[in-house]
Design a protein around this motif. Structure first.
Motif, mmCIF file in Angstrom:
data_model
loop_
_atom_site.group_PDB
_atom_site.id
_atom_site.type_symbol
_atom_site.label_atom_id
_atom_site.label_comp_id
_atom_site.label_asym_id
_atom_site.label_seq_id
_atom_site.Cartn_x
_atom_site.Cartn_y
_atom_site.Cartn_z
ATOM 1 N N SER A 77 -7.542 7.328 -0.962
ATOM 2 C CA SER A 77 -6.847 7.847 0.370
ATOM 3 C C SER A 77 -5.465 7.915 -0.014
ATOM 4 O O SER A 77 -4.802 7.063 -0.711
ATOM 5 N N SER A 103 -12.043 10.932 -2.792
ATOM 6 C CA SER A 103 -12.882 9.629 -2.119
ATOM 7 C C SER A 103 -14.203 9.876 -2.843
ATOM 8 O O SER A 103 -14.824 10.687 -2.915
ATOM 9 N N ARG A 115 -15.912 10.370 0.744
ATOM 10 C CA ARG A 115 -15.511 11.630 1.533
ATOM 11 C C ARG A 115 -15.365 13.079 0.817
ATOM 12 O O ARG A 115 -15.643 13.887 1.331
ATOM 13 N N ALA A 138 -9.317 2.081 -4.809
ATOM 14 C CA ALA A 138 -9.782 2.372 -3.725
ATOM 15 C C ALA A 138 -9.989 0.997 -2.847
ATOM 16 O O ALA A 138 -10.087 -0.001 -3.155
ATOM 17 N N MET A 187 -12.182 -0.986 0.967
ATOM 18 C CA MET A 187 -13.241 -1.204 1.780
ATOM 19 C C MET A 187 -14.593 -1.125 0.738
ATOM 20 O O MET A 187 -14.514 -2.047 -0.374
ATOM 21 N N MET A 239 -8.357 -2.266 -3.483
ATOM 22 C CA MET A 239 -6.852 -2.176 -2.130
ATOM 23 C C MET A 239 -7.064 -3.454 -1.477
ATOM 24 O O MET A 239 -8.319 -3.821 -0.921
HETATM 25 C C1 RP5 Z 1 -11.064 3.982 1.034
HETATM 26 O O1 RP5 Z 1 -10.899 3.610 2.369
HETATM 27 C C2 RP5 Z 1 -9.549 4.250 0.448
HETATM 28 O O2 RP5 Z 1 -9.361 3.899 -0.793
HETATM 29 C C3 RP5 Z 1 -8.948 3.307 1.326
HETATM 30 O O3 RP5 Z 1 -8.317 2.107 0.826
HETATM 31 C C4 RP5 Z 1 -9.635 3.040 2.684
HETATM 32 C C5 RP5 Z 1 -9.368 3.373 3.907
HETATM 33 O O4 RP5 Z 1 -8.949 4.846 3.894
HETATM 34 P P1 RP5 Z 1 -8.235 5.830 5.149
HETATM 35 O O5 RP5 Z 1 -8.962 5.364 6.217
HETATM 36 O O6 RP5 Z 1 -6.808 5.043 5.304
HETATM 37 O O7 RP5 Z 1 -7.923 7.024 4.579
HETATM 38 O O8 RP5 Z 1 -11.868 4.818 1.065
#
Ligand code: RP5
Length: 165
Positions: free
Chosen positions: A13, A40, A43, A67, A69, A90
């Motif tokens: 993201s 993603s 997504r 990435a 979550m 992340m």
């Molecule tokens: C993951 O979901 C992404 O890598 C990001 O860290 C997390 C949230 O994504 P957003 O909702 O901020 O786009 O796929």
């Protein structure tokens, strides 16, 4: 003509950019050309798999995938390429990155992902790990890495000297 990118940085993201910028900054510091893309595993799975499977043919040598979550990006990318894949979990979300760490690190045998620490330290180390891999066949990078380590050593010494007064 600009240098062909050797490293592909992927992130799930645009919200991951402040963390993944640390990896990009290291590549810039060492003069290694890179490309950074948002894709993603959940997504945009088709786009993610295409980016991964086409990377080697475009001259990419290493992929960094960050990435958060339920972080499946690095694993899905690793499944579609034999290039080394470095995963960066992340921080944030309800579990503050522990979810992403487990999702990234717990790969089944056969498809490795070299998983770094959660967050900015992990992204920075992902950049440095790329340099270490590339330095195996690049004397300029090998020397630059030694200089980088030596600068860190001097910095610690200077901080200690300042503390002693
Ligand atoms: C993951 O979901 C992404 O890598 C990001 O860290 C997390 C949230 O994504 P957003 O909702 O901020 O786009 O796929």
């Amino acid at each position: 003509m600009a240098d062909m990118p050797k490293v592909l940085i992927m992130m799930g993201s645009d919200s991951d950019l402040p963390v993944m910028q640390e990896a990009a900054d290291i590549l810039v510091k060492f003069g290694v050309a890179y490309e950074i893309r948002i894709s993603s595993a959940h997504r945009s799975p088709v786009r993610t798999m295409a980016l991964a499977s086409e990377a080697a043919g475009r001259g990419i040598r290493i992929i960094i995938a960050g990435a958060g979550m339920a972080a499946h990006l690095a694993g899905v990318v690793a499944a579609k390429t034999t290039l080394p894949v470095i995963g960066v979990p992340m921080p944030g979300g309800a579990l503050n990155g522990v979810d992403a760490l487990y999702s990234t690190v717990q790969m089944p045998g056969g498809i490795p992902v070299a998983t770094m620490a959660i967050g900015k330290a992990g992204a920075k180390n992902a950049g440095l790990f790329c340099i270490q891999i590339l330095a195996l066949n690049d004397e300029r990078l090998a020397k630059a890495l030694n200089d980088y380590r030596s600068d860190m050593d001097k910095e610690v010494e200077a901080k200690d000297a300042a503390l002693q007064g």
